[in-house]
Design an enzyme around this catalytic site. Structure first.
Site, mmCIF file in Angstrom:
data_model
loop_
_atom_site.group_PDB
_atom_site.id
_atom_site.type_symbol
_atom_site.label_atom_id
_atom_site.label_comp_id
_atom_site.label_asym_id
_atom_site.label_seq_id
_atom_site.Cartn_x
_atom_site.Cartn_y
_atom_site.Cartn_z
ATOM 1 N N HIS A 13 0.695 -1.424 -0.101
ATOM 2 C CA HIS A 13 -0.013 -0.098 -0.091
ATOM 3 C C HIS A 13 0.871 1.121 -0.083
ATOM 4 O O HIS A 13 2.065 1.311 0.649
ATOM 5 C CB HIS A 13 -0.893 -0.101 1.188
ATOM 6 N N GLY A 32 -7.744 9.355 -0.330
ATOM 7 C CA GLY A 32 -8.204 9.927 0.894
ATOM 8 C C GLY A 32 -8.573 11.555 0.709
ATOM 9 O O GLY A 32 -8.648 12.220 1.497
HETATM 10 P P1 13P Z 1 -9.804 6.223 0.318
HETATM 11 O O1 13P Z 1 -11.103 5.046 -0.218
HETATM 12 O O2 13P Z 1 -10.062 6.265 1.602
HETATM 13 O O3 13P Z 1 -9.358 7.165 -0.754
HETATM 14 O O4 13P Z 1 -8.746 4.859 0.352
HETATM 15 C C1 13P Z 1 -8.307 4.268 -0.745
HETATM 16 C C2 13P Z 1 -7.158 3.016 -0.278
HETATM 17 O O5 13P Z 1 -6.115 3.738 0.198
HETATM 18 C C3 13P Z 1 -7.523 1.920 -0.105
HETATM 19 O O6 13P Z 1 -6.397 0.932 0.112
#
Ligand code: 13P
Length: 251
Positions: free
Chosen positions: A96, A174
């Site tokens: 990630h 995010g």
């Molecule tokens: P968001 O959906 O909060 O943008 O996060 C995506 C993410 O990093 C999933 O691994």
């Protein structure tokens, strides 16, 4: 043919009690309709065994958000792939962007983690994606190609076939700023070509490639309608059962 998958990544959110409650709610909802995709939640290590005891694994898969790059031993604070597997979890998110960015994960460590995950029967959900400056410079395709090549291309075709990919443009995580469905499709099709060039068309066609980055109920259906978008890796919107299930229903 490849599976459609909606996976939640809870990140560092929820107490144990809140997490078990959330998992139970998701599991309960999944009993009330027939999902047209696999559904997975990835939760903090501390929650895995308790969640595993509460969910129906035929309806809901369970994963960790990371695992160690060593088998066992003097690595204080680390959690091994074997430990994750022993909780009953079947998946592990690896690579990630938050782990690459804040914890210095490199393709070398990720290669080791992928190997350990596979040895322990876990399905890796391997994340790739460029940062904003790389997209603005026009090197996003090169960046994503290298991330795949450097961590995965020593795998046999058989082992590669066990991996789920998640394209997560870092600028969309995010931020509320989703990649357009065209941008997602363009990159997913590119990723599939990179895989086909290395492992052949069959392996490429069978690889699930998820999109992640501000995916929510209002944009999921449009993203998932694209031919090379096989589902989503959902952060913020996976922390409420209703919004997560609405994304599942986008399939
Ligand atoms: P968001 O959906 O909060 O943008 O996060 C995506 C993410 O990093 C999933 O691994």
């Amino acid at each position: 043919m490849r599976k459609n998958i909606v996976a939640g990544n809870w990140k560092m959110n929820t107490s144990l009690q809140e997490g078990v409650q959330l998992a139970k709610e998701v599991n309960e909802s999944l009993k009330s309709f027939k999902a047209n995709c696999d559904v997975v939640i990835a939760a903090p290590f501390t929650h895995l065994a308790s969640i595993n005891a509460e969910i129906d694994k035929n309806l809901l898969g369970l994963g960790a958000e990371n695992c160690a790059d060593h088998v066992s031993g003097a690595y204080t604070g680390e959690v091994s792939a074997a430990m994750v597997a022993s909780t009953g979890a079947n998946y592990v998110i690896l690579g990630h962007s938050e782990r690459r960015q804040y914890y210095g994960e490199t393709s070398e460590t990720l290669k080791t983690k992928i190997g350990l995950a596979l040895e322990n029967g876990l399905t890796p959900i391997f994340c790739i994606g460029e940062v904003l400056e790389q997209r603005e410079e026009g090197v996003h395709f090169d960046v994503v190609k290298s991330q795949i090549e450097d961590a995965l291309f020593e795998l046999s075709a058989e082992d590669f076939g066990k991996i789920i990919l998640a394209y997560e443009p870092v600028w969309a995580i995010g931020t509320g700023k989703t990649a357009t469905d065209e941008q997602a499709q363009e990159m997913h099709a590119f990723i599939r070509r990179v895989i086909a060039d290395k492992y052949g068309k069959d392996v490429a066609d069978n690889t699930s490639i998820l999109y992640g980055g501000s995916c929510k109920p209002s944009n999921a259906a449009q993203l998932f309608a694209k031919p090379d978008v096989d589902g989503g890796l959902i952060g913020g919107a996976s922390l409420k059962a209703d919004s997560f299930i609405d994304i599942v229903k986008a399939f």
